[in-house]
Design a protein around this motif. Sequence first.
Motif, PDB file in Angstrom:
ATOM      1  N   THR A  14       0.801  -1.101   0.000  1.00  0.00           N
ATOM      2  CA  THR A  14       0.056   0.126   0.018  1.00  0.00           C
ATOM      3  C   THR A  14       0.999   1.189   0.027  1.00  0.00           C
ATOM      4  O   THR A  14       0.573   2.217  -0.680  1.00  0.00           O
ATOM      5  CB  THR A  14      -0.894   0.136   1.345  1.00  0.00           C
ATOM      6  N   LEU A  15       2.121   1.340   0.875  1.00  0.00           N
ATOM      7  CA  LEU A  15       2.841   2.369   0.838  1.00  0.00           C
ATOM      8  C   LEU A  15       4.046   2.379   0.351  1.00  0.00           C
ATOM      9  O   LEU A  15       4.765   3.265   0.399  1.00  0.00           O
ATOM     10  CB  LEU A  15       2.722   2.922   2.331  1.00  0.00           C
ATOM     11  N   ASN A  16       4.426   1.087  -0.173  1.00  0.00           N
ATOM     12  CA  ASN A  16       5.912   0.905  -0.632  1.00  0.00           C
ATOM     13  C   ASN A  16       6.948   1.134   0.265  1.00  0.00           C
ATOM     14  O   ASN A  16       8.013   1.971   0.105  1.00  0.00           O
ATOM     15  CB  ASN A  16       6.018   1.689  -1.973  1.00  0.00           C
ATOM     16  N   GLY A  63      -1.010   9.463   4.819  1.00  0.00           N
ATOM     17  CA  GLY A  63      -1.198  10.950   4.518  1.00  0.00           C
ATOM     18  C   GLY A  63      -0.168  11.780   3.846  1.00  0.00           C
ATOM     19  O   GLY A  63      -0.077  12.558   3.143  1.00  0.00           O
ATOM     20  N   ILE A  64       1.243  11.228   4.203  1.00  0.00           N
ATOM     21  CA  ILE A  64       2.458  11.435   3.601  1.00  0.00           C
ATOM     22  C   ILE A  64       2.841  10.774   2.554  1.00  0.00           C
ATOM     23  O   ILE A  64       4.131  11.294   1.911  1.00  0.00           O
ATOM     24  CB  ILE A  64       3.464  11.851   4.613  1.00  0.00           C
ATOM     25  N   THR A  65       2.161   9.819   2.068  1.00  0.00           N
ATOM     26  CA  THR A  65       2.618   9.117   0.937  1.00  0.00           C
ATOM     27  C   THR A  65       1.872   9.796  -0.382  1.00  0.00           C
ATOM     28  O   THR A  65       1.029   9.661  -0.729  1.00  0.00           O
ATOM     29  CB  THR A  65       2.171   7.414   1.008  1.00  0.00           C
ATOM     30  N   HIS A 215      -9.820  10.473   2.871  1.00  0.00           N
ATOM     31  CA  HIS A 215      -9.296  11.383   1.996  1.00  0.00           C
ATOM     32  C   HIS A 215      -8.149  12.135   2.612  1.00  0.00           C
ATOM     33  O   HIS A 215      -8.245  12.588   3.690  1.00  0.00           O
ATOM     34  CB  HIS A 215     -10.369  12.292   1.664  1.00  0.00           C
ATOM     35  N   TYR A 216      -7.084  12.411   1.499  1.00  0.00           N
ATOM     36  CA  TYR A 216      -6.096  13.224   2.146  1.00  0.00           C
ATOM     37  C   TYR A 216      -5.957  14.400   1.048  1.00  0.00           C
ATOM     38  O   TYR A 216      -5.841  14.339  -0.032  1.00  0.00           O
ATOM     39  CB  TYR A 216      -4.648  12.446   1.912  1.00  0.00           C
TER      40      TYR A 216
END
Length: 228
Positions: A14-16, A63-65, A215-216
Motif C-alpha cells: 500500500t505505501l511501498n 497521509g504523507i505518501t 481522503h487526504y
Amino acid sequence: MDNLPDLSSIWQQTLNWEPNLEKKAQFQQLYQKILQGNRELNLTRITSPRDFWEKHLWDSLAGITSELIDWQQSLKAIDIGTGAGFPGMAIAIALPHWRVTLLDSTRKKVAFLDQLYTSLGLANIETIAARAEELHKQAQYQQGYDLALVRAVGSTSVCVEYALPLVKIGGLAILYRGHWSELEDRQLPEIVSNFGGRVEQIKELSTPLSQSTRHYLYVRKKISNLSY
Ligand code: SAM
C-alpha cells in the motif's frame, strides 16, 4: 498486553515502505504506552491492535505518501492538534531524519507526549502546548514548516486556517479527512486561496483492513497572506 499485527506485506503493497525491526519495536512501545496513558487521560478510543495499526499507524503514514513529498529530504513538519501523537509521532518514528513538532492545546496531553517520546528515545520531536490560531503570531513559528498536518481537529476551513499560516511558501498543508462531500469540494478552492494556498491533490484511499474511506488533501502555500 496484545501485540500489534505484523503486516509487512501490507505496508509494502500500500505505501511501498515497511518498518524495520527497530521501528516495529517502537510502534509496539508506542501502542503500549498510549494504552497505559489512556487509563488517566482520554487519549484515544482506538485501542484494539488491528485498529491501532490501521487507524493510527497506517493512516498517519498514508497521509504523507504522495509524489508531492520526498521522504528522503529532511523535512520540518508540525502536527496540529496531535492528541495522542497522530499523525506526527508515527511519522517521527518512521522518518527519524525529519523534525516533527507536536502541537496540542491540552497541556496534560503535551506533558504525556513529552514522557512518551523521551521513553521511546526519539530525538527528532519537540512539543508545544498552545492553540494553533495563536502560534503563527509568534515570529519563530510563522511560515516555519515544510509540512503542516491536521487530522480530526475541525471543519476543513478551520484546518486550513490553522495550518496554512504555519507553512513556508512552497510547503504543503495536509488535511486528513474521512468523509468528503461534493459541497466541500466546491467550497475548498476559495477557502484555501483566502489563506494564500492552492489545492494540489485530493487523494482517496480505502484503508487496508476495514476498507474505510479516507481522503487526504494537499494544499500548496503559494503566497504569504498574513492578513488573517
Ligand atoms: N490528531 C489526533 C488524531 O487524529 O488522533 C487527535 C484528534 S483529537 C479529536 C483533537 C485534538 O486537537 C485534541 O487533542 C485537542 O486538544 C486538539 N485541539 C483542538 N483545538 C485545538 C487548537 N485550536 N489548537 C491546538 N490543538 C487543538
